[in-house]
Design a protein around this motif. Structure first.
Motif, mmCIF file in Angstrom:
data_model
loop_
_atom_site.group_PDB
_atom_site.id
_atom_site.type_symbol
_atom_site.label_atom_id
_atom_site.label_comp_id
_atom_site.label_asym_id
_atom_site.label_seq_id
_atom_site.Cartn_x
_atom_site.Cartn_y
_atom_site.Cartn_z
ATOM 1 N N ASP A 270 0.809 -1.212 0.000
ATOM 2 C CA ASP A 270 0.000 0.000 0.000
ATOM 3 C C ASP A 270 0.850 1.274 0.000
ATOM 4 O O ASP A 270 0.318 2.374 0.178
ATOM 5 C CB ASP A 270 -0.929 0.022 1.224
ATOM 6 N N HIS B 254 2.211 3.055 -2.310
ATOM 7 C CA HIS B 254 2.395 3.542 -3.677
ATOM 8 C C HIS B 254 2.786 5.017 -3.710
ATOM 9 O O HIS B 254 3.566 5.438 -4.571
ATOM 10 C CB HIS B 254 1.109 3.317 -4.476
ATOM 11 N N LYS C 292 -1.376 1.929 -9.850
ATOM 12 C CA LYS C 292 -1.927 1.444 -8.591
ATOM 13 C C LYS C 292 -2.796 2.508 -7.919
ATOM 14 O O LYS C 292 -3.754 2.189 -7.207
ATOM 15 C CB LYS C 292 -0.797 1.040 -7.654
ATOM 16 N N ASP D 105 -4.617 4.603 -9.572
ATOM 17 C CA ASP D 105 -5.688 4.931 -10.524
ATOM 18 C C ASP D 105 -5.475 6.285 -11.192
ATOM 19 O O ASP D 105 -6.437 6.940 -11.611
ATOM 20 C CB ASP D 105 -7.068 4.904 -9.841
ATOM 21 N N GLU E 253 1.749 -2.245 -19.424
ATOM 22 C CA GLU E 253 1.253 -1.122 -18.636
ATOM 23 C C GLU E 253 0.713 -0.011 -19.538
ATOM 24 O O GLU E 253 -0.288 0.646 -19.192
ATOM 25 C CB GLU E 253 2.352 -0.577 -17.733
#
Length: 643
Positions: free
Chosen positions: A16, A18, A48, A50, A73
């Motif tokens: 988490d 990021h 990750k 968004d 990606e």
């Protein structure tokens, strides 16, 4: 130094983290802007989070080398912002892997290339060892793809039929199975599966209360649609209490929900309220767009509301602007729907001859507008003028046939368009035109790689009824080509045998064993019931029998239905136990009970009596009197008045 710092950071970071990874990459790139490794890590962190637009900006900064290195990606970022064609192009140039195939299937699904998506999911499912942990996801996505194929009108490519026990253990798969049944028109079965999906979702221990509420909303919106279609208005009203439109985050689902709620509450009694409700939700963008079949329905509802509030000019301008951006002719349902509403706006809500007076000149200027053409045809048929409808279709098809454009030729022989023309020919009994039209279409589509099977089958069947040897040969060629496409097609085998049996029986003798035996076809037929029921007469015989029954004489008592007479039409002294005089309809002097009074009455009655004695003196005197005597007496008669 930069690479070491990034590696040590990633080792310490959790899944988490990021934002922290993104900040480290930004610091590294400020020192070395050409570091592809830092660019790649930054893009993953942005995805990750968004932040897809930001990720694409990083790709543009990194150049082609970065796009090739992180092609997966790059395609994913393009997919998430709705650039589906660009994403598919990048995937087609990427090295194939299981992840690439998954993304390719998802992009194909959103691009409404459902057949391609179904093939990719089937390919992924065949690798049993690799997809062991993906069984549920693959099942969910393949069911959803089949539902979309059914909605798009391609049922022949649907792979699923009934959900298995394993499918019914997941609310996502059960919901998609319900959607497939709804698309097929099996609304009761769809409602049962929707209720099961709702129960599974409500009792699931894997979902948080927030996730459970979010998953139940789409199920309720779909259930509301089914209840409206089934006419269960009371249940629909009760279900409305479970749907909170403001809690729906996806704009596409929110738009569908608001549309269904408006229809369930029947706000059409006030057209301005209906108009406001249908236009209150903004259109979805990017990857949250509606599918074509959904968008067409909602656009149609919105334009219907425009007509109710008499926004004719605005609707004409908006539809004309949209039509200018599309190709003409077009066989897309959305484009033709716009043409229909453009014509409705031009007619200003009028129907019949008044609408035709305004729309027919438009068709003369736009003969290739298929939506406008079908509107004119519908109005002619509604007015009972089938001949004018056929003339309008033939004129437009002739203009398409004279074009050298391949798109125009495809539209000219479009199966749906030709089925409309054939139906009109059938109404007027034009069998030769039907055979000619289907024969030309079959000749055209046989040269194409993907010929419509239904059209070829209809053309071949029509040619079978011809007495011309060339037509039978052509029918045999068509049925042979259909059999080569599908060796299990019994219709193709039977048609080929029927076409060649009278020409060269030896060619089809070996195919007879592949046809079902007569006993199989009539095994479940109750012969005794058929014999007792008799043979159904033809339409002409039945009409003659009906006319004869209507003209049955009053003396025929057997099977006669007694006609009820109104009480107000009966005389005051009417006694149902007393038989009415059968001669009551004759004049009094013609009844058998008539007895004349006086000497002159008896004499006149004797003279009128058929078969009685003849007074020869009266007859001879009448024959001897000249015609001039009658004239002279009339001329010599004196006038009354003053002298």
């Amino acid at each position: 130094m930069v690479a070491q710092s990034l590696s040590s950071l990633l080792q310490r970071a959790s899944i988490d983290d990021h934002e922290e990874v993104l900040q480290a990459c930004t610091n590294s790139l400020s020192k070395n802007k050409s570091d592809l490794n830092a660019h790649h890590i930054k893009i993953i962190a942005l995805l990750k989070l968004d932040r897809y637009e930001d990720a694409l900006r990083v790709f543009e900064t990194g150049g082609d080398d970065l796009k090739r290195r992180a092609s997966f990606e790059y395609a994913y970022a393009l997919y998430k912002i709705g650039k589906l064609n660009e994403s598919m192009t990048v995937l087609s140039q990427s090295e194939r892997s299981r992840g690439v195939n998954h993304l390719d299937a998802q992009v194909s699904y959103r691009a409404e290339q459902f057949r391609r998506a179904a093939d990719l999911y089937e390919q992924l499912s065949q690798d049993k060892e690799a997809h062991r942990h993906e069984d549920n996801d693959l099942s969910i996505n393949s069911w959803a793809t089949d539902a979309q194929l059914q909605w798009k009108g391609e049922p022949e490519h649907v792979r699923h039929d009934r959900p298995s026990r394993e499918d019914l253990e997941s609310f996502e798969t059960t919901f998609n199975a319900a959607c497939l049944n709804i698309a097929r028109g099996a609304l009761p079965q769809g409602e049962v599966l929707l209720n099961r999906a709702k129960n599974i979702c409500q009792t699931s221990e894997d979902l948080t209360p927030e996730d459970r509420a979010a998953e139940l909303l789409p199920i309720a919106v779909q259930h509301l649609y089914v209840l409206i279609r089934l006419g269960k208005n009371e249940e629909a009203e009760a279900l409305l209490k479970e749907i909170s439109v403001d809690d729906i985050h996806e704009l596409s689902t929110k738009k569908i929900a608001r549309n269904n709620i408006v229809l369930a509450r029947q706000t059409a009694t006030n057209p301005f309220t209906l108009y406001k409700s249908l236009h209150s939700t903004p259109d979805a963008t990017n990857n949250d767009r509606l599918f074509d079949f959904q968008d067409n329905t909602l656009v149609g509802n919105a334009h219907a509301a425009d007509l109710l509030v008499q926004k004719y000019d605005g609707m004409v301008r908006s539809t004309a602007k949209a039509l200018a951006k599309s190709s003409c002719p077009s066989t897309e349902s959305g484009t033709n729907l716009l043409s229909v509403y453009n014509a409705a706006g031009q007619a200003e809500g009028q129907d019949g001859a008044k609408a035709l007076k305004k729309i027919v000149p438009l068709l003369e200027r736009r003969p290739k507008d298929l939506g406008l053409l079908l509107t004119v045809v519908q109005l002619y048929v509604k007015a009972g003028n089938t001949t004018s409808a056929i003339t309008a279709m033939e004129r437009s098809l002739r203009s398409l046939e004279e074009s050298i454009s391949e798109a125009d030729q495809d539209a000219r022989f479009n199966p749906g368009l030709l089925s409309t023309l054939v139906s009109l020919y059938q109404l007027e009994g034009r069998k030769l035109q039907i055979r000619s039209t289907l024969g030309q279409a079959a000749s055209y589509w046989q040269k194409k790689p993907e010929a419509p099977t239904s059209l070829l089958r209809a053309a071949a069947t029509s040619l079978l009824h011809s007495d011309d040897k060339a037509d039978l040969v052509a029918a045999g060629d068509l049925f042979r080509s259909l059999h080569q496409k599908d060796s299990a097609d019994r219709i193709a085998i039977a048609g080929y045998v029927a076409s060649q049996a009278t020409l060269d029986y030896s060619q089809v003798e070996s195919q007879l064993d592949r046809l079902p035996a007569i006993g199989e076809l009539v095994g479940d037929v109750d012969v005794s019931a058929l014999e007792s029921a008799g043979i159904m007469p033809s339409a002409s015989v039945a009409a003659a029998a009906f006319a004869k029954a209507r003209k049955r004489s009053a003396t025929d008592k057997e099977g006669q239905v007694k006609k009820r007479v109104r009480h107000s039409r009966l005389p005051k002294d009417y006694d149902p136990a007393k038989q009415a005089d059968p001669e009551r309809w004759l004049p009094i002097r013609d009844r058998s009970s008539y007895r004349p009074k006086g000497k002159k009455g008896k004499q006149r009655a004797a003279e009128r009596t058929q078969g009685g004695a003849v007074n020869e003196s009266l007859d001879s005197s009448a024959q001897q009197k000249p015609a001039s005597t009658v004239v002279s007496n009339k001329q010599n008669k004196k006038k009354k008045g003053k002298r």
